[in-house]
Design an enzyme around this catalytic site. Structure first.
Site: not given
Ligand code: NOJ
Length: 562
Positions: A223, A284
C-alpha cells in the site's frame, strides 16, 4: 470442477518453480468485507472466501490479492492496521486464514496479502506508546511528530494536505493537558505516518513480512508504496489544481516517490528471495508515467507495480495505443512484466467510469448529486470491450471482484450509509469510494443477494443487482461472467500472458488492432461499424453483425491471415 482438474492445476503451478508465475498471472482482488459473509454480521470474512474458491477456480484466475483483514478499528476499511500479525475478529481467525491458504493452494491458486507500511492505525500499540511517552522520546521517533509553527505552536508544521481532504497534521494533547506536538497523517487522522528513516520501523516490517511468508503467502501488495520516505525538512508543497490526490499526475512531490523509498524494497526483495516458490511484491505506486512506475520494478526491487497510467486512460484508441506501447517498453526496459488493471476498491468501477459524461477526479466518486452520471448500457458495453483488450495483453492482469459480473458503481447510496473517510473529511463534497465497495450479489432471490445468511450487508445493494447475481449469470452463456471465463480460458490456452504484442495496420485510427501470438484482437472505439477480417471469432464482447464489428465491441479471432 472435478478433482483431477484441481490436481492438474495445482501440479502445473508447483512444477514451474522457476517460472516466475507473477509475470503472466491473472490476479483477482478480493475486498474481504464485501466478498462473502459466512458469519451473518453483514461484513464479508475469510471463511466466506474459502467457501467460494471453486467459483474462482472456474473463473480461471491464478492468484487472489486480499485487501487488509488484519486487526484494525476499520476507520479506513482496514487500511488502518492496529496489529499487523493477526486477523481481525470481523474477518475470522489466523486458523481461518491458514485454512483459506491451504484450500487455495490445493486448487493451484496463490494468495497475496496487503501490507500497509506507510502508516498504522492510531490504535496501534506503538502510536499509543508515542502519545504517552511525550516529545523527544524514542516512541515518538517511530512516527513523524513535529513542533507546530506560530508563536505557540498553534499552526501545523507545514502546508501538506491529506489525500482524503483537509490538513495532513493533527495536534495532540500532551500528558499535562496542554496542546502539544503535531503528527503527520497523509490519509485520515487515524492513520499516523511512520518515520521510515528510523531503523526500528524497518526492522518491524521485516518481521511482518516474515510472519506472513512463514504462513505460506505467495506475495504482498504494498500500500502507498511511493509514500514511505518524506523529503528532508518536510518542505511546504502546494499541488497544482489539476493534480489527483494520490500523486498520479505530479512529478516532484516531497512525500511521493522520494528516491530513498527504493532502498526499502531492495531490502524486502532480499527477504523474499530467501523463501522458495517465487514470492512477489506488487507496488501500489501512483506515478504519472509508465517509466516512473517502472522504477519500482527494477531487478532488485519489487516484482510488479500496478499500471495506473493504463487504468487512468480514457476510452480512446490513440491514447490506449500509446499507453500500452509505453508500458510494454518501460517495464521491459527493467526486465519486468507490464501489469494491467481497470478497476479496484479506490476507483469508480470501469463499467461506469468508461461512460461518464462529466469530469470525475480520482477519489471523488459518484453520488446522487454528481454531474454527468454514467450511461449504464454504454458503460457495460465499453467495460466488456476494455476487458477483452486488457486480458489479451502480455504480462499480468488484475481483476477487481464484481467486474466479472459487470457490476456498475453504486451511485444512489444514502448519505447515512457512507463510510469512506473521504466523505467525512470533505464534509460530503466528495462522495469517495463506497460506490465500488458494495457487497457482491451471489443469488437473485436470497436476502442480501446471498452475500450473507442473515441478509445483512454493511452497504445497501442496489435493487437492480438481482439480474447481475452470480447464480443468474452462471446460467447464461451470454453473461459477463461467461465472457470473463472464456477470455481467461483462451488467454491461458494461447499463452497470451507470455506473448508479444504487434500492432496491426490497415484499420481506422479509432480502432485498436493487434496480434498476440495466434490471436488477433480488434476493438472498435470509433463511431461506425467496421468490417471484420476473415477468421474464427473465439470471443466477442457483443454480437457481430454480418461480418462487421459494431462500435464499443471487441473480438478475439484466430486464423486471420497476416
Ligand atoms: C491505498 C488503498 O488502496 C486505499 O484504499 C487506502 O485508503 C489508502 N491507500 C491508505 O492506506
Amino acid at each position: 470442477m472435478t478433482s483431477p482438474d484441481i490436481a492438474e492445476r495445482a501440479d502445473a503451478l508447483s512444477s514451474r518453480p522457476g517460472a516466475e508465475w507473477w509475470r503472466t498471472a491473472v490476479i483477482y482482488q478480493i475486498y474481504p468485507r464485501s466478498f462473502a459473509d459466512s458469519s451473518g454480521d453483514g461484513i464479508g470474512d475469510l471463511p466466506g472466501v474459502t467457501a467460494h474458491l471453486d467459483d474462482l477456480l472456474e473463473l480461471g484466475v491464478d492468484a487472489l490479492w486480499l485487501s487488509p483483514f488484519q486487526r484494525s478499528p476499520q476507520k479506513d476499511a482496514g487500511y488502518d492496521v492496529a496489529d499487523y500479525c493477526d486477523v481481525d475478529p470481523l474477518f475470522g481467525t489466523l486458523a481461518d486464514f491458514d485454512e483459506m491458504v491451504q484450500a487455495a493452494h490445493d486448487r493451484g491458486i496463490r494468495i497475496i496479502v496487503d501490507l500497509v507500511p506507510n502508516h498504522s492505525s492510531d490504535q496501534h500499540e506503538w502510536f499509543q506508546a508515542a502519545l504517552a511517552a511525550g516529545p523527544g522520546s524514542a516512541e515518538r521517533a517511530r512516527y513523524l511528530f513535529r513542533e507546530g509553527k506560530g508563536e505557540h505552536g498553534e499552526l501545523p508544521p507545514n502546508n501538506w494536505e491529506s489525500v482524503f481532504g483537509g490538513p495532513a497534521w493533527t495536534r495532540v494533547v500532551e500528558a499535562d493537558g496542554a496542546p502539544g506536538q503535531w503528527y503527520l497523517h497523509l490519509f485520515d487522522t487515524s492513520q499516523p505516518d511512520f518515520d521510515w528513516s528510523n531503523e526500528e520501523v524497518r526492522e518491524k516490517f521485516r518481521g511482518v513480512l516474515r510472519f506472513w511468508l512463514d504462513r505460506g503467502v505467495d506475495g504482498f501488495r504494498v500500500d502507498v508504496a511511493h509514500g514511505l520516505i518524506k523529503a528532508d525538512g518536510l518542505p511546504d508543497y502546494t499541488p497544482p489544481v489539476e493534480a489527483d490526490s494520490m500523486g498520479g499526475g505530479e512529478p516532484d512531490v516531497p512525500y511521493w516517490g522520494q528516491p530513498g523509498v527504493h532502498d526499502v524494497y531492495r531490502d524486502w526483495h532480499r527477504i523474499l528471495a530467501e523463501y522458495d516458490g517465487d514470492r512477489a511484491l506488487c507496488a501500489e505506486a501512483w506515478r504519472p508515467t509508465p517509466d516512473e512506475t517502472a522504477l519500482w520494478v527494477r531487478p532488485d526491487e519489487m516484482h510488479q507495480a500496478f499500471n495506473f497510467p493504463y487504468l487512468q486512460t480514457e476510452w480512446d484508441a490513440a491514447h490506449l495505443r500509446s499507453v500500452i506501447s509505453e508500458s510494454i517498453r518501460a517495464f521491459a526496459a527493467v526486465g519486468a512484466p507490464s501489469t494491467w488493471v481497470l478497476s479496484n476498491h479506490d476507483v469508480v468501477r470501469h463499467a461506469s467510469r468508461l461512460a461518464l459524461t462529466a469530469e470525475n477526479p480520482q477519489g471523488h466518486g459518484i453520488g446522487p448529486l454528481s454531474p454527468g452520471k454514467p450511461i449504464a448500457e454504454l458503460g457495460l458495453r465499453r467495460a466488456r470491450a476494455a476487458t477483452a483488450v486488457m486480458l489479451a495483453l502480455p504480462g499480468s492482469a488484475y481483476i477487481y471482484q464484481g467486474e466479472e459480473l459487470g457490476l456498475p458503481e453504486a451511485i444512489d447510496l444514502p448519505d447515512s450509509a457512507r463510510q469512506d473517510p473521504t466523505w467525512f473529511r470533505t464534509g460530503g463534497e466528495r462522495y469517495g469510494r463506497d460506490g465500488c465497495r458494495v457487497p457482491l450479489p451471489w443469488s437473485a432471490t436470497e436476502p442480501a443477494y446471498g452475500f450473507s445468511p442473515t441478509g445483512a450487508a454493511w452497504l445497501p445493494q442496489p435493487s437492480s443487482w438481482a439480474t447481475l447475481a452470480h447464480e443468474v449469470q452462471v446460467q447464461d452463456r451470454a453473461s459477463t461472467l461467461w465472457l470473463y471465463r472464456s477470455l481467461l480460458a483462451a488467454r491461458r490456452a494461447f499463452g497470451l500472458g507470455d506473448g508479444t504484442l504487434e500492432w496491426l495496420g490497415g484499420y481506422p485510427d479509432d480502432v485498436l488492432a493487434f496480434r498476440n501470438g495466434n490471436v488477433t484482437v480488434i476493438a472498435n472505439i470509433g463511431s461506425a461499424s467496421i468490417p471484420l477480417p476473415q477468421g474464427d471469432v473465439i470471443a466477442a464482447t457483443g454480437p457481430t453483425v454480418d461480418g462487421t464489428l459494431p462500435v464499443d465491441t471487441a473480438v478475439w479471432l484466430v486464423g486471420v491471415q497476416a
